[in-house]
Motif scaffolding. Structure first.
Motif, mmCIF file in Angstrom:
data_model
loop_
_atom_site.group_PDB
_atom_site.id
_atom_site.type_symbol
_atom_site.label_atom_id
_atom_site.label_comp_id
_atom_site.label_asym_id
_atom_site.label_seq_id
_atom_site.Cartn_x
_atom_site.Cartn_y
_atom_site.Cartn_z
ATOM 1 N N LEU A 244 0.827 -1.210 0.000
ATOM 2 C CA LEU A 244 0.000 0.000 0.000
ATOM 3 C C LEU A 244 0.860 1.259 0.000
ATOM 4 C CD1 LEU A 244 -2.950 -0.833 2.442
ATOM 5 C CD2 LEU A 244 -3.046 -0.526 -0.041
ATOM 6 N N TYR B 77 -13.832 0.136 -1.935
ATOM 7 C CA TYR B 77 -12.780 -0.840 -1.638
ATOM 8 C C TYR B 77 -13.351 -2.071 -0.930
ATOM 9 C CZ TYR B 77 -9.067 2.352 -3.087
ATOM 10 O OH TYR B 77 -8.236 3.157 -3.810
ATOM 11 N N ALA C 176 -10.530 -2.190 4.008
ATOM 12 C CA ALA C 176 -10.955 -1.169 3.052
ATOM 13 C C ALA C 176 -10.692 0.229 3.594
ATOM 14 C CB ALA C 176 -12.444 -1.344 2.727
ATOM 15 N N MET D 266 -7.037 0.948 3.321
ATOM 16 C CA MET D 266 -6.689 1.237 1.925
ATOM 17 C C MET D 266 -7.053 2.661 1.534
ATOM 18 S SD MET D 266 -7.905 -2.287 0.042
ATOM 19 C CE MET D 266 -7.464 -1.707 -1.602
ATOM 20 N N MET E 128 -4.378 5.610 0.479
ATOM 21 C CA MET E 128 -4.335 6.197 -0.858
ATOM 22 C C MET E 128 -4.711 7.671 -0.865
ATOM 23 S SD MET E 128 -3.154 3.734 -2.559
ATOM 24 C CE MET E 128 -3.289 4.402 -4.224
ATOM 25 N N TRP F 272 -6.437 -8.964 8.346
ATOM 26 C CA TRP F 272 -5.836 -9.039 7.017
ATOM 27 C C TRP F 272 -5.632 -10.499 6.601
ATOM 28 C CZ3 TRP F 272 -4.830 -7.999 2.340
ATOM 29 C CH2 TRP F 272 -3.721 -8.536 1.689
ATOM 30 N N LEU G 223 -3.558 -6.038 -3.134
ATOM 31 C CA LEU G 223 -4.006 -4.761 -2.577
ATOM 32 C C LEU G 223 -3.634 -3.597 -3.486
ATOM 33 C CD1 LEU G 223 -3.379 -4.788 1.285
ATOM 34 C CD2 LEU G 223 -5.524 -5.052 0.043
ATOM 35 N N ALA H 190 -6.273 -1.097 -5.075
ATOM 36 C CA ALA H 190 -6.172 0.317 -4.709
ATOM 37 C C ALA H 190 -6.269 1.201 -5.937
ATOM 38 C CB ALA H 190 -4.857 0.571 -3.968
#
Length: 416
Positions: free
Chosen positions: A95, A251, A357, A360, A364, A382, A392, A396
């Motif tokens: 990520l 997500y 989610a 994420m 981002m 996870w 991921l 993403a």
């Protein structure tokens, strides 16, 4: 020009030219980032190839063509976002890389780094309407429920759906009576979120294609947006709040599909509602909420951890209690109440999906500035998803192609 056959297209690629169908009709505009839904839709429509230009490799994550100065500046900014997480952990590392690359691309496009955030002086001087010494968190939620009753259209739909003699046309008839809700629902159904091969132009058709139960769940989430319209703007930009909520929903839906979990609409709506407890705190305890923001910034903590330190409870508990008082389905209540500590909800994978989610979306950069620190990833949650870390990064990037269009359906004015 770089025309690729449809079977060679991958999510994350960007169209270099408008894409038209075999009959000449416009399918997708130039510049859109392709998602798995788009690609599947193109196959159904008989499209054989698409122009993804010479930047296809860049769209898939190749940083070689970017200015090293952009990469360095982006990595520094993103590192602050990940202050509470171990960036050596494989899922977090993926990520981090995806977030840094996305930020570097934004810099290359001329977009500035996100500014540092501090609440306005007006927010700092706000007076709380509820104090811990005067009651429990249940009393806080009860006072909010009395003042802000949830829109009753969802419960009207549920009444129809629960009837043994109900029909799709009856569900459509109830929704159609609310023109604003109908317009937003149709925009959502026709967005990349679904990637349907044909445009849906009526609520009755939407119910037939997607299903009455699924539509009622979407109505639940959309209606919730209308329940909180009086939050002072000095406390939070409501567009960025709902943008984050939509991102988490998108997500969650993508993660649900990747893990083979059903209930796509329920996962999306759980994302829409997951932070609704924060809005109650902003209304009832604005001074304490601002204090929690400062505490989070000063200590590099996610906002929910700072709320627990400052208030003795956090927004997931408040949100869960509010949804329970509004008689929302138990599955949604549990997801919202447990989204930062999914181990507290046994048996269901959905709280774990919602938790990842949320991580994420913040990773981002799809989060309000006040809560820009990535929540601490629950390793057990996870691992329950059973996904490879590399997946991921793909998801993403795919989510970005859906979030903005869905948000614009609810908020036509761009965020400031």
């Amino acid at each position: 020009m770089a025309w690729l056959p449809v079977d060679a297209l991958e999510s994350g690629m960007k169209l270099a030219a408008d894409l038209k169908g075999p009959d000449g009709s416009m399918l997708l505009p130039k510049g859109i980032v392709l998602t798995e839904s788009h690609i599947a839709s193109l196959r159904r429509r008989g499209v054989t190839r698409a122009d993804v230009g010479d930047g296809a490799a860049d769209a898939q994550g190749d940083a070689a063509s970017l200015d090293p100065a952009f990469i360095e500046a982006a990595a520094g900014a993103v590192a602050r976002r990940f202050a509470a997480n171990d960036t050596e952990f494989p899922a977090i590392a993926v990520l981090f890389e995806a977030a840094a690359l996305h930020q570097a691309r934004e810099l290359a496009r001329g977009m500035p780094l996100p500014p540092d955030f501090f609440p306005s002086p007006q927010a700092e001087s706000s007076s709380d309407l509820f104090f811990r010494e005067e009651g429990s968190v249940k009393d806080l939620v009860a006072s909010e429920v009395k003042l802000a009753s949830f829109p009753d259209i969802y419960f009207k739909i549920r009444q129809v759906l629960d009837s043994p003699v109900s029909s799709p046309s009856q569900v459509a008839d109830v929704i159609s009576k609310d023109t604003s809700l109908s317009a937003k629902l149709l925009k959502l159904v026709n967005s990349p979120f679904y990637g349907l091969p044909h445009r849906i132009d009526s609520i009755s058709r939407a119910v037939m294609v997607i299903g009455g139960q699924e539509i009622s769940t979407l109505v639940l989430g959309i209606s919730a947006i209308n329940a909180f319209k009086d939050i002072p703007p000095e406390l939070i930009n409501m567009r960025t709040f709902w943008e984050h909520s939509v991102a988490v929903g998108v997500y969650a839906r993508l993660l649900g599909a990747a893990t083979g979990q059903g209930g796509a609409e329920r996962l999306f709506v759980a994302g829409i509602l997951h932070d609704i407890g924060r809005l109650v705190l902003f209304k009832k305890m604005p001074h304490a909420a601002v204090e929690a923001i400062y505490y989070a910034k000063a200590n590099g903590l996610p906002l929910y951890a700072a709320e627990e330190e400052v208030m003795g409870f956090a927004h997931p508990l408040v949100g869960g209690l509010l949804l329970r008082a509004w008689k929302f389905p138990d599955a949604l209540v549990s997801c919202v109440a447990c989204h930062h500590k999914p181990a507290g909800c046994k048996g269901s994978l959905e709280p774990a999906i919602l938790h990842v989610a949320d991580v994420m979306a913040v990773a981002m950069g799809l989060a309000p500035p006040a809560s820009a620190t990535v929540p601490i990833l629950d390793v057990v949650a996870w691992e329950r998803l059973g996904l490879a870390p590399e997946r991921l990064g793909e998801l993403a990037e795919e989510g970005f192609g859906q979030v903005d269009e869905i948000v614009s359906a609810f908020f036509p004015v761009r965020k400031s």
